[in-house]
Design a protein around this motif. Structure first.
Motif, mmCIF file in Angstrom:
data_model
loop_
_atom_site.group_PDB
_atom_site.id
_atom_site.type_symbol
_atom_site.label_atom_id
_atom_site.label_comp_id
_atom_site.label_asym_id
_atom_site.label_seq_id
_atom_site.Cartn_x
_atom_site.Cartn_y
_atom_site.Cartn_z
ATOM 1 N N GLU A 52 0.866 -1.022 -0.047
ATOM 2 C CA GLU A 52 0.196 -0.129 -0.117
ATOM 3 C C GLU A 52 0.902 1.264 -0.151
ATOM 4 O O GLU A 52 0.617 2.314 -0.578
ATOM 5 N N LYS A 57 -0.726 4.373 -6.714
ATOM 6 C CA LYS A 57 -2.015 4.091 -7.303
ATOM 7 C C LYS A 57 -2.482 5.638 -7.851
ATOM 8 O O LYS A 57 -3.311 5.551 -8.772
ATOM 9 N N TYR A 62 -0.821 2.787 -13.182
ATOM 10 C CA TYR A 62 -1.951 2.141 -12.323
ATOM 11 C C TYR A 62 -3.258 2.152 -12.755
ATOM 12 O O TYR A 62 -4.183 1.285 -12.798
ATOM 13 N N ARG A 63 -3.595 3.402 -13.154
ATOM 14 C CA ARG A 63 -4.866 3.777 -13.403
ATOM 15 C C ARG A 63 -5.352 3.120 -14.730
ATOM 16 O O ARG A 63 -6.548 2.829 -15.123
ATOM 17 N N LEU A 65 -4.318 0.129 -15.597
ATOM 18 C CA LEU A 65 -4.441 -1.260 -15.453
ATOM 19 C C LEU A 65 -5.821 -1.844 -15.564
ATOM 20 O O LEU A 65 -6.624 -1.052 -14.915
ATOM 21 N N GLU A 67 -9.082 -3.720 -14.350
ATOM 22 C CA GLU A 67 -9.881 -4.018 -12.944
ATOM 23 C C GLU A 67 -9.466 -5.094 -12.362
ATOM 24 O O GLU A 67 -9.011 -5.347 -11.366
ATOM 25 N N LYS A 69 -6.552 -6.757 -12.678
ATOM 26 C CA LYS A 69 -5.346 -6.644 -12.016
ATOM 27 C C LYS A 69 -5.156 -6.030 -10.587
ATOM 28 O O LYS A 69 -4.429 -6.109 -9.823
ATOM 29 N N LYS A 70 -6.009 -4.904 -10.545
ATOM 30 C CA LYS A 70 -6.013 -3.985 -9.377
ATOM 31 C C LYS A 70 -6.866 -4.625 -8.232
ATOM 32 O O LYS A 70 -6.633 -4.290 -7.065
ATOM 33 N N ILE A 73 -5.355 -7.135 -4.426
ATOM 34 C CA ILE A 73 -3.787 -6.964 -4.492
ATOM 35 C C ILE A 73 -3.234 -7.238 -3.133
ATOM 36 O O ILE A 73 -3.794 -6.906 -2.186
ATOM 37 N N LEU A 81 3.535 -6.965 -10.228
ATOM 38 C CA LEU A 81 3.072 -5.942 -10.966
ATOM 39 C C LEU A 81 4.214 -4.841 -11.191
ATOM 40 O O LEU A 81 4.503 -4.304 -12.116
ATOM 41 N N MET A 88 5.310 2.178 -11.641
ATOM 42 C CA MET A 88 4.008 2.053 -10.538
ATOM 43 C C MET A 88 4.801 2.287 -8.985
ATOM 44 O O MET A 88 4.127 2.068 -8.132
#
Length: 114
Positions: A52, A57, A62-63, A65, A67, A69-70, A73, A81, A88
């Protein structure tokens, strides 16, 4: 020795490098794209700080990617990733022999590296 990890053209990296130079503090710059990314180093960062903190993010990579893959996590999937997409990784990561800073905060740098 202090090492600044990141990507050369990142504005936050430029701020961090400028800060070290203005303070006359020697540092080494490690560009993930040009110099590579050590998986064991990244794995230890994730273990110590959690994905985190390390995964950025807010960035475009990242944006963009998918959904799937997100979703869900964890440290293991974050490692995969980040190895695939070093952009990232939160920038900069500054490491000395005794300390580490993630992101750019002048006051933190002054207390840890000056």
């Amino acid at each position: 020795m202090i090492t600044v990890f990141g990507i050369k053209n990142c504005d936050t990296i430029k701020k961090a490098r400028k800060w070290f130079e203005s303070q006359n503090i020697d540092y080494q710059f490690h560009d993930y794209r040009a110099d590579g990314l050590d998986q064991d180093w990244l794995k230890s960062l994730l273990a110590e700080h959690g994905w985190e903190i390390i995964l950025n993010k807010k960035g475009t990579t990242y944006r963009q990617l998918p959904e799937d893959k997100k979703a869900n996590i964890d440290n293991e999937s974050a490692l995969a990733l980040l190895m695939e997409h070093p952009a990232m990784i939160k920038r900069p990561i500054v490491q000395s022999e005794s300390d580490i800073a993630i992101g750019f905060k002048e006051s933190e740098y002054a207390s840890k590296f000056a």
